[in-house]
Design an enzyme around this catalytic site. Structure first.
Site, PDB file in Angstrom:
ATOM      1  N   GLY A   1      -6.379   4.558 -33.903  1.00  0.00           N
ATOM      2  CA  GLY A   1      -7.547   4.672 -34.753  1.00  0.00           C
ATOM      3  C   GLY A   1      -8.784   4.175 -34.035  1.00  0.00           C
TER       4      GLY A   1
ATOM      5  CD  GLN B   1     -16.099   6.687 -33.435  1.00  0.00           C
ATOM      6  OE1 GLN B   1     -16.333   7.341 -32.425  1.00  0.00           O
ATOM      7  NE2 GLN B   1     -16.308   7.168 -34.659  1.00  0.00           N
ATOM      8  CB  ILE B   2     -15.409   5.374 -26.976  1.00  0.00           C
ATOM      9  CG1 ILE B   2     -15.050   5.347 -25.485  1.00  0.00           C
ATOM     10  CG2 ILE B   2     -16.832   4.854 -27.224  1.00  0.00           C
ATOM     11  CD1 ILE B   2     -15.816   6.376 -24.666  1.00  0.00           C
ATOM     12  CB  THR B   3     -12.965   0.237 -26.903  1.00  0.00           C
ATOM     13  OG1 THR B   3     -13.390  -1.108 -26.611  1.00  0.00           O
ATOM     14  CG2 THR B   3     -11.485   0.379 -26.595  1.00  0.00           C
TER      15      THR B   3
ATOM     16  CB  SER C   1     -12.191  -3.720 -29.727  1.00  0.00           C
ATOM     17  OG  SER C   1     -13.482  -3.970 -29.209  1.00  0.00           O
TER      18      SER C   1
ATOM     19  N   GLY D   1      -7.530  -1.530 -32.906  1.00  0.00           N
ATOM     20  CA  GLY D   1      -7.202  -0.133 -33.159  1.00  0.00           C
ATOM     21  C   GLY D   1      -5.707   0.014 -33.296  1.00  0.00           C
TER      22      GLY D   1
ATOM     23  CB  CYS E   1     -16.172   0.170 -31.934  1.00  0.00           C
ATOM     24  SG  CYS E   1     -15.147  -0.912 -30.920  1.00  0.00           S
TER      25      CYS E   1
END
Length: 216
Positions: A74, A76-78, A140, A142, A171
């Protein structure tokens, strides 16, 4: 009493390529059954951007030599790199009577409580999963759930090169500043922080029989 819900295998993987870890935890989750003991993996990755299922291409602001991997977690980008503690939670949620939100809270609270031990005040945000210090993101999160079991997990910035975060909207949030333990005055290494974070997590997950494996 030693039952499946009280047992945990803790694996210290050292430094491992992101794709290798991702394939391994996906295979583990696909192959596990009701008799499989839960595992938590601790790892550092070579530099890589990972894009979550909700990720949008426009959140990568600048291309560089750092590879980009489309992941199935789950979010966004990290960015992952050495000096960041990555923890993957391979947990049978049904057996532990946990839902996804509860597991997210476990991760957030564990980091917040660990940082508090070193006088670093951190908070979670209900609308933006992760952990923040003075508005800057230090960790972060996910997850992916398959067959009622979790994989993927969290990334805590410890002592790393944060500059590649400037190449993305972390994110998915434009202008989100990142921080790390070292910048907040906490000078322990990834290897030193790893068991301390697991201890905080287990205060909530309550595994009483933990077996550790070192794979470096």
């Amino acid at each position: 009493m030693k039952t499946l819900d009280t047992q945990l295998k803790l694996r210290y993987l050292g430094r491992q390529d992101y794709l290798t870890s991702w394939q391994a935890m996906s295979d583990f989750t696909n192959q596990r059954d009701e008799n499989t003991i839960d595992e938590i993996w601790l790892v550092e990755h070579p530099a890589v951007f990972t894009q979550g299922l909700a990720g949008k291409a426009e959140h990568l602001l600048k291309h560089s030599e750092i590879p980009i991997v489309q992941s199935d977690r789950g979010g966004q980008i990290t960015f992952h790199a050495p000096g960041q503690l990555v923890v993957y939670l391979l947990i049978n949620l049904r057996r532990k009577a946990l839902n996804v939100r509860a597991l997210v809270t476990v991760m957030e609270d564990s980091i917040i409580n660990l940082l508090a031990d070193y006088n670093v005040i951190a908070v979670a945000k209900p609308d933006a999963p992760g952990v923040y210090v003075n508005g800057k993101k230090i960790a972060s999160l996910g997850l992916k759930i398959r067959k009622g079991c979790s994989f993927h997990g969290l990334a805590l910035n410890v002592d790393m090169d944060l500059s590649p975060f400037l190449q993305i909207n972390p994110c998915g949030y434009a202008g989100l500043e990142m921080t790390q333990c070292k910048a907040e005055g906490l000078t322990l290494s990834v290897d030193e922080l790893a068991p301390l974070l697991i201890e905080k997590m287990n205060q909530q997950l309550d595994y009483s029989h933990i077996e550790s494996f070192h794979h470096e």
